[in-house]
Write an enzyme that holds these catalytic residues in place. Structure first.
Site, PDB file in Angstrom:
ATOM      1  N   GLN A 160      55.957 119.836  21.400  1.00  0.00           N
ATOM      2  CA  GLN A 160      57.291 119.227  21.397  1.00  0.00           C
ATOM      3  C   GLN A 160      58.174 120.134  22.248  1.00  0.00           C
ATOM      4  O   GLN A 160      58.583 121.186  21.790  1.00  0.00           O
ATOM      5  CB  GLN A 160      57.825 119.090  19.961  1.00  0.00           C
ATOM      6  CG  GLN A 160      59.301 118.715  19.869  1.00  0.00           C
ATOM      7  CD  GLN A 160      59.657 117.430  20.598  1.00  0.00           C
ATOM      8  OE1 GLN A 160      58.938 116.432  20.514  1.00  0.00           O
ATOM      9  NE2 GLN A 160      60.745 117.445  21.367  1.00  0.00           N
ATOM     10  N   GLN A 162      61.198 119.326  24.101  1.00  0.00           N
ATOM     11  CA  GLN A 162      62.658 119.186  24.097  1.00  0.00           C
ATOM     12  C   GLN A 162      63.235 119.969  22.911  1.00  0.00           C
ATOM     13  O   GLN A 162      62.635 119.925  21.831  1.00  0.00           O
ATOM     14  CB  GLN A 162      63.053 117.712  23.959  1.00  0.00           C
ATOM     15  CG  GLN A 162      64.495 117.451  24.351  1.00  0.00           C
ATOM     16  CD  GLN A 162      64.928 115.979  24.170  1.00  0.00           C
ATOM     17  OE1 GLN A 162      64.204 115.178  23.606  1.00  0.00           O
ATOM     18  NE2 GLN A 162      66.103 115.651  24.642  1.00  0.00           N
ATOM     19  N   GLY A 290      60.323 109.967  17.200  1.00  0.00           N
ATOM     20  CA  GLY A 290      59.646 109.734  18.461  1.00  0.00           C
ATOM     21  C   GLY A 290      60.137 110.686  19.522  1.00  0.00           C
ATOM     22  O   GLY A 290      61.208 111.280  19.381  1.00  0.00           O
ATOM     23  N   GLU A 292      60.202 110.806  23.892  1.00  0.00           N
ATOM     24  CA  GLU A 292      60.019 109.932  25.061  1.00  0.00           C
ATOM     25  C   GLU A 292      59.201 110.571  26.180  1.00  0.00           C
ATOM     26  O   GLU A 292      59.586 110.485  27.349  1.00  0.00           O
ATOM     27  CB  GLU A 292      61.396 109.523  25.577  1.00  0.00           C
ATOM     28  CG  GLU A 292      62.274 110.655  26.161  1.00  0.00           C
ATOM     29  CD  GLU A 292      63.153 111.374  25.146  1.00  0.00           C
ATOM     30  OE1 GLU A 292      62.779 111.432  23.960  1.00  0.00           O
ATOM     31  OE2 GLU A 292      64.211 111.889  25.547  1.00  0.00           O
ATOM     32  N   HIS A 316      63.560 102.413  21.269  1.00  0.00           N
ATOM     33  CA  HIS A 316      64.372 103.584  21.622  1.00  0.00           C
ATOM     34  C   HIS A 316      63.650 104.470  22.641  1.00  0.00           C
ATOM     35  O   HIS A 316      64.194 104.787  23.701  1.00  0.00           O
ATOM     36  CB  HIS A 316      64.698 104.372  20.347  1.00  0.00           C
ATOM     37  CG  HIS A 316      65.504 105.613  20.592  1.00  0.00           C
ATOM     38  ND1 HIS A 316      66.869 105.657  20.460  1.00  0.00           N
ATOM     39  CD2 HIS A 316      65.130 106.846  20.983  1.00  0.00           C
ATOM     40  CE1 HIS A 316      67.303 106.871  20.752  1.00  0.00           C
ATOM     41  NE2 HIS A 316      66.259 107.623  21.073  1.00  0.00           N
ATOM     42  N   GLU A 317      62.425 104.852  22.310  1.00  0.00           N
ATOM     43  CA  GLU A 317      61.706 105.765  23.216  1.00  0.00           C
ATOM     44  C   GLU A 317      61.421 105.080  24.556  1.00  0.00           C
ATOM     45  O   GLU A 317      61.472 105.716  25.609  1.00  0.00           O
ATOM     46  CB  GLU A 317      60.414 106.273  22.566  1.00  0.00           C
ATOM     47  CG  GLU A 317      60.591 106.965  21.203  1.00  0.00           C
ATOM     48  CD  GLU A 317      61.691 108.002  21.147  1.00  0.00           C
ATOM     49  OE1 GLU A 317      62.033 108.606  22.188  1.00  0.00           O
ATOM     50  OE2 GLU A 317      62.249 108.211  20.040  1.00  0.00           O
ATOM     51  N   HIS A 320      64.371 105.229  26.855  1.00  0.00           N
ATOM     52  CA  HIS A 320      64.506 106.520  27.543  1.00  0.00           C
ATOM     53  C   HIS A 320      63.809 106.529  28.905  1.00  0.00           C
ATOM     54  O   HIS A 320      64.095 107.397  29.732  1.00  0.00           O
ATOM     55  CB  HIS A 320      63.903 107.639  26.697  1.00  0.00           C
ATOM     56  CG  HIS A 320      64.844 108.261  25.706  1.00  0.00           C
ATOM     57  ND1 HIS A 320      66.058 108.798  26.064  1.00  0.00           N
ATOM     58  CD2 HIS A 320      64.724 108.457  24.365  1.00  0.00           C
ATOM     59  CE1 HIS A 320      66.649 109.310  24.973  1.00  0.00           C
ATOM     60  NE2 HIS A 320      65.865 109.103  23.925  1.00  0.00           N
ATOM     61  N   GLU A 339      71.117 110.142  24.969  1.00  0.00           N
ATOM     62  CA  GLU A 339      70.907 109.468  23.685  1.00  0.00           C
ATOM     63  C   GLU A 339      71.864 108.300  23.430  1.00  0.00           C
ATOM     64  O   GLU A 339      71.473 107.293  22.855  1.00  0.00           O
ATOM     65  CB  GLU A 339      70.956 110.468  22.531  1.00  0.00           C
ATOM     66  CG  GLU A 339      69.850 111.534  22.586  1.00  0.00           C
ATOM     67  CD  GLU A 339      68.424 110.988  22.521  1.00  0.00           C
ATOM     68  OE1 GLU A 339      68.230 109.820  22.105  1.00  0.00           O
ATOM     69  OE2 GLU A 339      67.496 111.732  22.894  1.00  0.00           O
ATOM     70  N   ASP A 396      69.564 122.367  20.043  1.00  0.00           N
ATOM     71  CA  ASP A 396      69.191 121.534  18.908  1.00  0.00           C
ATOM     72  C   ASP A 396      70.412 121.200  18.031  1.00  0.00           C
ATOM     73  O   ASP A 396      70.430 120.180  17.346  1.00  0.00           O
ATOM     74  CB  ASP A 396      68.155 122.301  18.078  1.00  0.00           C
ATOM     75  CG  ASP A 396      67.195 121.376  17.372  1.00  0.00           C
ATOM     76  OD1 ASP A 396      66.882 120.323  17.947  1.00  0.00           O
ATOM     77  OD2 ASP A 396      66.778 121.707  16.253  1.00  0.00           O
ATOM     78  N   TYR A 404      74.294 110.139  19.634  1.00  0.00           N
ATOM     79  CA  TYR A 404      73.573 108.874  19.465  1.00  0.00           C
ATOM     80  C   TYR A 404      74.532 107.716  19.179  1.00  0.00           C
ATOM     81  O   TYR A 404      74.609 106.749  19.918  1.00  0.00           O
ATOM     82  CB  TYR A 404      72.570 108.979  18.313  1.00  0.00           C
ATOM     83  CG  TYR A 404      71.344 109.816  18.613  1.00  0.00           C
ATOM     84  CD1 TYR A 404      71.411 111.212  18.588  1.00  0.00           C
ATOM     85  CD2 TYR A 404      70.120 109.229  18.904  1.00  0.00           C
ATOM     86  CE1 TYR A 404      70.287 111.980  18.843  1.00  0.00           C
ATOM     87  CE2 TYR A 404      68.987 110.002  19.156  1.00  0.00           C
ATOM     88  CZ  TYR A 404      69.079 111.380  19.122  1.00  0.00           C
ATOM     89  OH  TYR A 404      67.967 112.124  19.388  1.00  0.00           O
ATOM     90  N   LYS A 579      64.224 114.324  10.014  1.00  0.00           N
ATOM     91  CA  LYS A 579      65.223 113.364   9.552  1.00  0.00           C
ATOM     92  C   LYS A 579      65.112 113.122   8.041  1.00  0.00           C
ATOM     93  O   LYS A 579      66.112 112.852   7.376  1.00  0.00           O
ATOM     94  CB  LYS A 579      65.006 112.062  10.314  1.00  0.00           C
ATOM     95  CG  LYS A 579      65.889 110.934   9.893  1.00  0.00           C
ATOM     96  CD  LYS A 579      65.500 109.645  10.596  1.00  0.00           C
ATOM     97  CE  LYS A 579      66.259 108.481   9.981  1.00  0.00           C
ATOM     98  NZ  LYS A 579      65.736 107.192  10.416  1.00  0.00           N
TER      99      LYS A 579
HETATM  100  N1  BES Z   1      64.542 112.717  22.520  1.00  0.00           N
HETATM  101  C1  BES Z   1      64.737 112.435  21.148  1.00  0.00           C
HETATM  102  C2  BES Z   1      64.209 113.509  20.245  1.00  0.00           C
HETATM  103  C3  BES Z   1      64.780 114.891  20.487  1.00  0.00           C
HETATM  104  C4  BES Z   1      66.115 115.074  20.819  1.00  0.00           C
HETATM  105  C5  BES Z   1      63.976 115.991  20.364  1.00  0.00           C
HETATM  106  C6  BES Z   1      66.600 116.348  21.051  1.00  0.00           C
HETATM  107  C7  BES Z   1      64.465 117.264  20.584  1.00  0.00           C
HETATM  108  C8  BES Z   1      65.789 117.441  20.935  1.00  0.00           C
HETATM  109  C9  BES Z   1      64.132 111.097  20.750  1.00  0.00           C
HETATM  110  O1  BES Z   1      64.265 110.116  21.721  1.00  0.00           O
HETATM  111  C10 BES Z   1      64.885 110.585  19.562  1.00  0.00           C
HETATM  112  O2  BES Z   1      66.051 110.364  19.687  1.00  0.00           O
HETATM  113  N2  BES Z   1      64.209 110.409  18.448  1.00  0.00           N
HETATM  114  C11 BES Z   1      64.790 109.844  17.257  1.00  0.00           C
HETATM  115  C12 BES Z   1      64.506 108.376  17.279  1.00  0.00           C
HETATM  116  C13 BES Z   1      65.525 107.486  16.704  1.00  0.00           C
HETATM  117  C14 BES Z   1      66.933 107.736  17.119  1.00  0.00           C
HETATM  118  C15 BES Z   1      65.132 106.049  16.951  1.00  0.00           C
HETATM  119  C16 BES Z   1      64.141 110.493  16.066  1.00  0.00           C
HETATM  120  O3  BES Z   1      63.174 111.256  16.248  1.00  0.00           O
HETATM  121  O4  BES Z   1      64.570 110.288  14.955  1.00  0.00           O
HETATM  122 ZN    ZN Z   2      66.302 109.472  21.890  1.00  0.00          ZN
END
Ligand code: BES
Ligand code: ZN
Length: 624
Positions: A160, A162, A290, A292, A316-317, A320, A339, A396, A404, A579
């Site tokens: 991972q 990002q 997820g 992307e 969502h992904e 991206h 986002e 982070d 979002y 989450k």
């Molecule tokens: N790119 C993000 C995940 C992310 C953001 C990882 C910042 C590390 C740093 C991914 O697209 C995302 O937003 N995932 C969400 C999905 C949801 C909003 C549908 C998640 O993992 O909950």
């Molecule tokens: Zn995202």
């Protein structure tokens, strides 16, 4: 006849130009790089254009041994290349195709940003090779024991990257303004399949050596690797699913609408530019819903509900692939450009594929989340601005409903203020114009002014863009959402509150968003008897839907509903999705009598979580 051939020639030229644009990204000039507070790299002097990665994965040592050959473009005649590293063991660095040993220096290490690796580059040299190993604690990597997988027979590895974790497994200029193409050759134990954010194999081979190509330039945070006992099933000619063998059938039918989603996305904002779109279903410790990764979205298995009710995450992904992967936030302060646009676009895809009443419900739920986050952060916090201030902090910390949901709300305000047609034309042109480049908030606003506002002061006043981007909280013109389907849920909540037995509630035909809205609307106090009745009627404790289960487990902690505790414990011991972990542990440490349970569960669960989740929960519960 003559006219017809001219027409063909014209069409040919258009196609050719579009392809040429795909292959020849416009790289920034030296003075166009922003200072990136989260990278030591010096791309404004000398910049990575291509990575050729040769790696060998050892599960026994939990180490990747690799050579990163970096093709460079020297913009200023600089004699030193600065890369980001964190917890890498650098063994040797060479320059040029002749591999002449090069001087290098690893600077002082910071626990978050790592250490700069400064390499001496001879004059006219555009190639350096870094020989290195990762450490078992590399923060991007999670090494799973067989017991943490679905099949329980084989270990598993995933990355991972990002936001700034790519540097823990590859020495790169680890900021989103630097784009490079890559090729890779990865060796994994025989019988395993290796996958990357690139062109991918579809079956295990005998050698355990796999090769990859990513011909479109991507930023480092989209570097990704996974290896395990994996199978592939096609969904369409350009789309398919990878998962462990015992999950692959369920996963493929859950995600069978993915091709429809790609087509919906394409009709909105232009062709999908990454060739294939595949989804990899990871083991449940994956810390996000997820990620992307280009050509290969990484996804949590917790969205496999059996009824496609959680596939918005795929939308969502997929979205991206335009917002984020084509047009990329320049620095993490511009994260909302990734986002916010993606949540907006996700909603549009969901509306096209599943209908407006469904996407309206999801928007309402997102809006409720946003209100909760605003209440937590406080209305005047700088962290509630769309444009963030993350210098010196872990990027982070910018991952919140502000980027979002406030981001998406702003874009919906724009859509409403001008009408869909004008708005869609603008967004599509934005992706086309800036494909394969990075975007700052300021550059976006400039383009927004000239191409969308176009001097219409009325339109500008209806939107109030500066207030949205540089101001706190929720502007007065924010959209609130009405959903007729959720209105009838509201009625049932009221009936339940007035004492009506759960048996009498009219829940026929409710889908997941309705259930979530219902659960979130439960009274702030519920006694054992009421919880039992709800559970007996609706079987929440046995729900196979992770969103519904997580919501119910939260209430169970709040109201001390003991029968759900074994389920809670099992959930936290298997699922590593941050989450879910964050609110559940938070509730436990805030609820009298539950704090000890939180510690007891966390002590056992922590070794099975990815470092991203560990970092968050450690801080939250004060782990030492
Ligand atoms: N790119 C993000 C995940 C992310 C953001 C990882 C910042 C590390 C740093 C991914 O697209 C995302 O937003 N995932 C969400 C999905 C949801 C909003 C549908 C998640 O993992 O909950
Ligand atoms: Zn995202």
């Amino acid at each position: 006849m003559y006219n017809l051939s001219r027409l063909f020639l014209f069409i040919f030229m258009l196609i050719f130009q579009a392809c040429a644009r795909d292959q020849n990204p416009i790289y920034p000039q030296q003075d166009q790089y922003m200072k990136d507070p989260h990278s030591y790299g010096n791309p404004d002097e000398i910049v990575i254009r291509h990575l050729d990665w040769k790696a060998s994965v050892s599960f026994q040592d939990q180490v990747i041994s690799a050579i990163a050959r970096l093709k460079l473009e020297n913009l200023t005649g600089s004699r030193s290349l600065v890369l980001d590293t964190r917890d890498l063991v650098i063994e040797k660095v060479t320059s040029g195709p002749e591999e002449i040993p090069a001087d290098f220096k690893l600077g002082q290490a910071d626990s978050l940003f790592g250490a700069p690796l400064t390499i001496s580059v001879p004059e006219n040299c555009d190639l350096v090779s870094v020989y290195y190993k990762t450490k078992p604690k590399a923060a991007a990597l999670q090494w799973l024991s067989p017991g943490q997988t679905s099949g329980k027979q084989h270990p598993f590895l995933f990355t991972q990257s990002q936001a700034i974790l790519a540097r823990t497994w590859i020495p790169l200029q680890d900021g989103p303004q630097v784009r490079f193409t890559y090729t890779a050759e990865v060796s994994v134990p025989k019988g395993m399949l290796a996958l990357m954010s690139a062109s991918n194999p579809q079956a295990v081979n005998e050698t355990g050596v796999y090769t990859f190509r990513m011909d479109q330039p991507i930023p480092s945070y989209l570097m990704a690797l996974a290896a395990g006992n994996l199978e592939f099933r096609p969904v369409s000619s350009r789309c398919g699913i990878y998962a462990e063998p015992d999950l692959i059938e369920r996963a493929t039918s859950e995600f069978e609408d993915t091709e429809k989603m790609i087509q919906a996305a394409e009709t909105l904002y232009g062709p999908y530019r990454w060739d294939r779109y595949d989804v990899l279903v990871l083991p449940p410790s994956f810390p996000f819903g997820g990620m992307e990764n280009p050509r290969l979205t990484f996804a949590t298995p917790t969205i496999i509900a059996g009824d496609k009710s959680l596939v918005a995450l795929i939308a969502h992904e997929l979205a991206h692939s335009w917002s984020g992967n084509l047009v990329t936030n320049a620095v993490w302060d511009d994260f909302w450009l990734n986002e916010g646009f993606t949540v907006y676009f996700e909603g549009r895809i969901m509306e096209q594929v599943y209908g407006r009443d469904f996407s309206e419900m999801e928007q309402r739920l997102g809006f409720e989340d946003l209100k909760g986050t605003l209440a937590e952060l406080g209305d005047s916090s700088r962290d509630t601005h769309l444009k963030l201030h993350l210098a010196g902090r872990d990027p982070d910390e910018g991952v919140s409903d502000i980027a979002y949901e406030k981001g998406a709300n702003f874009l919906r305000v724009c859509e409403n203020a001008a009408g869909r047609e004008k708005w869609d034309r603008f967004v599509r042109a934005y992706f086309d114009r800036f494909a394969f480049t990075s975007m700052t908030t300021e550059k976006f606003l400039e383009y927004f002014e000239t191409e969308f506002i176009q001097g219409d002061s009325d339109l500008a006043a209806r939107i109030g863009v500066n207030n949205w981007v540089y101001g706190p909280g929720l502007p007065a013109n924010a959209l609130t959402y009405t959903s007729s389907r959720l209105k009838s849920v509201d009625q049932e909540i009221t009936r339940f509150r007035t004492g009506i037995n759960p048996k009498e509630l009219k829940t026929a035909g409710w889908a997941t968003p309705e259930w979530l809205f219902f659960l979130r609307g439960l009274p702030p106090e519920l006694d054992q008897d009421k919880m039992e009745k709800l559970d007996a009627e609706f079987h929440f404790s046995q729900s196979g839907n992770s969103e519904i289960l997580a919501e119910w487990l939260g209430h169970s902690i709040d109201f001390g509903y003991q029968p759900a505790f074994p389920v809670l414990e099992q959930f936290l011991l298997t699922v590593g999705r941050r989450k879910y972990l964050r609110p559940l542990y938070q509730k436990m440490i805030e609820t009298p009598g539950s704090k000890e349970r939180a510690w007891s569960i966390y002590t056992r669960a922590r070794p099975g979580y990815h470092s991203v989740s560990v970092r968050t929960i450690d801080e939250m519960i004060g782990w030492k």
